[in-house]
Design an enzyme around this catalytic site. Structure first.
Site: not given
Ligand code: CP3
Length: 372
Positions: A38, A42, A51, A88, A170
């Site tokens: 990652r 962020r 973003r 992703d 998921y």
């Protein structure tokens, strides 16, 4: 006559081998390569700024220029030894026709698989992986060109996908990070349907990774983030077989591209079993193994690193404690590895948004100023 030949061999070596590739080949290097799961994300203000212009996360992933820009951002700040494609693991369910939403503060939400008919429908969508995910492949090519243009020529580009178990979690469970009960129930109640679902994801992942490699990815990593929720009885069907089937499908097309597996949090016995079945003896189906911060890096260095490279495992929470603590804990890992070949420095899992940038700098400087 001999010298020019030797020189040209040396030239080829410099052209095609990097710190990361050498380490994955278990060759001795001056220091360990470092990158961070990652690393585009962020914790970086420049990421947050770009973003904010694209509220829909998948649309952001499918914008090759934006994906390229955020992939390069962490290299400019920290000169990591690898870049990881910005995308992703949930692009595959999206390509298979499931509705995928990223809800702010609540993580990903997917349309759920509820029946065998739903799984059958996914099968018919496998060819969409190559078409729907074209913008991702385009991003890979742009990233490699952008890296060369900005002089990151010795930096290796990593492509990735999610492992079938983690992606399927998921598709069946609301919050796989908390519980994968629906997926486990399917594996017990209807093993044939479970195997079918794993197969759809294996075939899609092979197509996805091979297309990333053909677009310019030099290493690929398979993230099995929720492998630690797999009961011992299901390990072979849920983790080992799907992961090694993906490796085989990639190696058949691209035998020289290294593969890193990240079966997060599984037992030492299962790590050793993966190596025994997939990377010992005649065929080496994978080249590196990610070790999370809850796993024992010292054990992995002794038992896994002689066969494949290991990657990890600084606790991402260490960075929250500031640069001094980060430097100390980074050094501890380097001291334990003590210059043995086959070690890639990384975190034990992805960096978290509140991480101070100074801590990342302290970690990178400690690794990059070390020498064996
Ligand atoms: O820098 C990199 O590592 C490359 C990009 C990358 C992302 N996701 C970007 C991303 C990679 C390799 C992933 C993998 C991924 N995605 C995994 C496996 C690794 C892991 O962390 O376990 C998983 C389980 C996912 C699924 C996913 N995507 C989750 C759980 C989340 C977090 C949701 C949230 O809001 O916190 C995402 C979203 C996501 N993927 C973000 C990023 C940078 C944050 C989205 C944002 O910018 O708002």
């Amino acid at each position: 006559m001999e010298k020019p030949i030797l020189l040209s061999i040396q030239f080829c070596y410099n052209q095609f081998m990097t710190l990361l590739l050498d380490t994955l080949a278990l060759k001795p290097t001056n220091r360990a390569p470092i990158w961070m799961m990652r690393q585009a994300g962020r914790y970086l203000p420049e990421y947050r700024e770009l973003r904010a212009q694209t509220p829909n996360f998948l649309e952001f992933c499918y914008s090759p220029n934006k994906a390229c820009e955020v992939t390069l951002q962490p290299l400019r700040r920290f000169n990591f030894d690898a870049a990881i494609l910005f995308a992703d693991i949930l692009t595959i369910p999206d390509a298979l026709g499931l509705d995928v939403q990223f809800v702010k503060g609540d993580g990903p939400k997917l349309e759920k698989i509820k029946s065998v008919a739903d799984i059958d429908r996914l099968k018919t969508k496998i060819p969409s992986v190559a078409t729907t995910l074209k913008p991702v492949f385009e991003a890979v090519t742009k990233i490699r060109a952008g890296m060369n243009a900005e002089n990151f020529t010795d930096t290796t580009l990593i492509g990735f996908c999610g492992a079938p178990w983690t992606v399927a979690a998921y598709m069946l469970d609301d919050k796989p990070s908390k519980d994968t009960a629906n997926l486990r129930k399917l594996a017990y109640a209807d093993p044939a349907a479970f195997n079918d679902l794993m197969s759809v994801l294996v075939v899609s992942s092979i197509a996805y990774l091979n297309a990333q490699i053909e677009a310019g990815a030099e290493v690929v990593q398979i993230f099995d983030s929720w492998a630690n929720s797999v009961p011992t009885d299901l390990f072979e069907k849920a983790v080992q077989e799907p992961l090694l089937a993906i490796c085989a499908g990639v190696k058949v097309a691209h035998p020289n591209v290294p593969i890193i597996l990240f079966p997060k949090g599984v037992s030492d016995r299962h790590l050793a079993q993966l190596v025994k079945v997939g990377a010992k003896g005649g065929q080496k189906l994978f080249d590196g193994m990610g070790i999370s911060h809850t796993q024992d890096l010292a054990w992995a260095a002794d038992h896994i690193m002689p066969h494949v490279a290991i990657q990890g495992n600084l606790d991402p929470a260490v960075l929250l404690a500031g640069p001094e603590v980060t430097k100390r804990e980074t050094q501890k890992i380097l001291d334990m590895i003590n210059g043995r070949p086959g070690f890639i420095f990384n975190l034990g899992h992805g960096i978290t948004p509140p991480t101070p940038i100074e801590s990342v700098a302290a970690m990178v400087n400690t690794v990059q100023n070390s020498s064996k």
